[in-house]
Design a protein around this motif. Structure first.
Motif, PDB file in Angstrom:
ATOM      1  N   HIS A 287       1.704   8.781  11.162  1.00 37.36           N
ATOM      2  CA  HIS A 287       1.904   8.424  10.268  1.00 37.36           C
ATOM      3  C   HIS A 287       3.625   7.462   9.974  1.00 37.36           C
ATOM      4  O   HIS A 287       3.627   7.152   9.758  1.00 37.36           O
ATOM      5  CB  HIS A 287       2.708   9.305   9.461  1.00 37.36           C
ATOM      6  N   ILE A 288       2.638   6.557  11.365  1.00 31.20           N
ATOM      7  CA  ILE A 288       3.836   4.882  11.938  1.00 31.20           C
ATOM      8  C   ILE A 288       3.978   4.635  10.557  1.00 31.20           C
ATOM      9  O   ILE A 288       5.319   3.733  10.506  1.00 31.20           O
ATOM     10  CB  ILE A 288       2.926   4.822  13.030  1.00 31.20           C
ATOM     11  N   TYR A 289       2.278   3.982  10.036  1.00 27.05           N
ATOM     12  CA  TYR A 289       2.511   2.823   8.626  1.00 27.05           C
ATOM     13  C   TYR A 289       3.628   3.287   7.170  1.00 27.05           C
ATOM     14  O   TYR A 289       3.101   2.637   6.827  1.00 27.05           O
ATOM     15  CB  TYR A 289       0.843   2.146   9.304  1.00 27.05           C
ATOM     16  N   ASP A 290       3.111   4.700   7.507  1.00 21.41           N
ATOM     17  CA  ASP A 290       3.277   5.246   5.889  1.00 21.41           C
ATOM     18  C   ASP A 290       4.196   4.589   5.121  1.00 21.41           C
ATOM     19  O   ASP A 290       5.422   4.728   5.608  1.00 21.41           O
ATOM     20  CB  ASP A 290       3.047   7.037   5.796  1.00 21.41           C
ATOM     21  N   GLY A 291       4.725   4.478   4.067  1.00 18.41           N
ATOM     22  CA  GLY A 291       5.890   4.304   3.845  1.00 18.41           C
ATOM     23  C   GLY A 291       6.744   3.012   4.321  1.00 18.41           C
ATOM     24  O   GLY A 291       7.660   2.220   3.864  1.00 18.41           O
ATOM     25  N   HIS A 292       5.680   1.787   5.053  1.00 23.14           N
ATOM     26  CA  HIS A 292       6.809   0.993   5.751  1.00 23.14           C
ATOM     27  C   HIS A 292       6.151  -0.518   5.165  1.00 23.14           C
ATOM     28  O   HIS A 292       5.087  -0.703   4.012  1.00 23.14           O
ATOM     29  CB  HIS A 292       6.032   1.017   6.373  1.00 23.14           C
ATOM     30  N   ALA A 293       7.948  -1.605   4.989  1.00 20.89           N
ATOM     31  CA  ALA A 293       7.416  -2.524   4.153  1.00 20.89           C
ATOM     32  C   ALA A 293       6.599  -3.747   5.311  1.00 20.89           C
ATOM     33  O   ALA A 293       7.374  -3.396   6.078  1.00 20.89           O
ATOM     34  CB  ALA A 293       8.718  -3.082   3.440  1.00 20.89           C
ATOM     35  N   ILE A 294       5.602  -4.136   4.546  1.00 18.68           N
ATOM     36  CA  ILE A 294       5.299  -5.547   5.520  1.00 18.68           C
ATOM     37  C   ILE A 294       6.133  -5.966   6.010  1.00 18.68           C
ATOM     38  O   ILE A 294       7.544  -7.185   5.269  1.00 18.68           O
ATOM     39  CB  ILE A 294       4.111  -6.167   4.929  1.00 18.68           C
ATOM     40  N   GLN A 295       6.527  -6.790   7.144  1.00 20.98           N
ATOM     41  CA  GLN A 295       7.156  -7.961   7.619  1.00 20.98           C
ATOM     42  C   GLN A 295       7.004  -9.034   8.018  1.00 20.98           C
ATOM     43  O   GLN A 295       8.207  -9.242   8.256  1.00 20.98           O
ATOM     44  CB  GLN A 295       8.065  -6.643   9.432  1.00 20.98           C
ATOM     45  N   ARG A 296       6.146  -8.883   8.008  1.00 17.29           N
ATOM     46  CA  ARG A 296       6.168 -10.757   8.659  1.00 17.29           C
ATOM     47  C   ARG A 296       4.865 -11.773   7.657  1.00 17.29           C
ATOM     48  O   ARG A 296       3.708 -10.857   8.045  1.00 17.29           O
ATOM     49  CB  ARG A 296       6.278 -11.241  10.006  1.00 17.29           C
TER      50      ARG A 296
END
Length: 189
Positions: free
Chosen positions: A37-46
């Protein structure tokens, strides 16, 4: 063929066909990070307009994601690199330090100069319009990035990945081979 689906908070989805035969260790690392679940809920950073959408530049700020992979083509010298083109998914990295374990980027255009350095582990089969939209959102420069000469722009309005799933849900690959030394040199977050 196994798929990965990026479910975006805005309701869009990006579907990938995984290519474990083209980049076995990189693909295994991606599957591992999805299952954790590393990507879950993550805002794109770049976002580098006209070049690529980079999901993260700091291993998503998660300690368990701050690991390096050996270069795929050193690990598997018999593999021919898949060309980095618009519509592929690639794993980023830190030059001579190694590949990032989970820092996926989506090229917006062909990037032949990166082929053989950053492995393609999947192809986008639907949702490329969402990647193109992401590549055009308003951005602002990140001022606390510790490396000179690297362009880092974050979306002004967060573009959030709700979750990433695998199809079939029970798809597995062997755990990835990590480098025996070092972690990402990312201490600012």
């Amino acid at each position: 063929m196994a798929k990965a689906v990026f479910w975006m908070k805005n309701g869009a989805k990006i579907v990938l066909d995984l290519l474990p035969d083209a980049a076995p260790n990189t693909c295994a690392s991606f599957v591992w990070t999805v299952k954790h679940h590393i990507y879950d809920g993550h805002a794109i950073q770049r976002i580098v307009p006209g070049k690529w959408v980079d999901l993260s530049y700091n291993a998503f700020g998660k300690k368990e994601a701050k690991y390096l992979l050996p270069n795929e083509f050193d690990l598997h010298p018999d593999l021919a690199p898949v060309s980095i083109t618009a519509g592929t998914a690639c794993m980023g990295g830190y030059d001579e330090l190694g590949l990032a374990g989970c820092e996926v980027f989506f090229p917006l255009t062909d990037q032949p100069q990166l082929t053989g350095t950053y492995p393609v582990f999947a192809k986008v089969v639907s949702g490329f319009a969402e990647i193109e939209r992401l590549g055009q959102v308003p951005t602002r420069p990140v001022t606390d990035f510790p490396y000179d000469g690297v362009e880092v722009n974050e979306p002004v309005i967060p573009q959030v990945i709700d979750k990433v799933t695998l199809e079939p849900a029970d798809f597995t690959l062997p755990d990835p081979v990590h480098m025996t030394h070092g972690h990402l040199p990312l201490t600012w977050q």
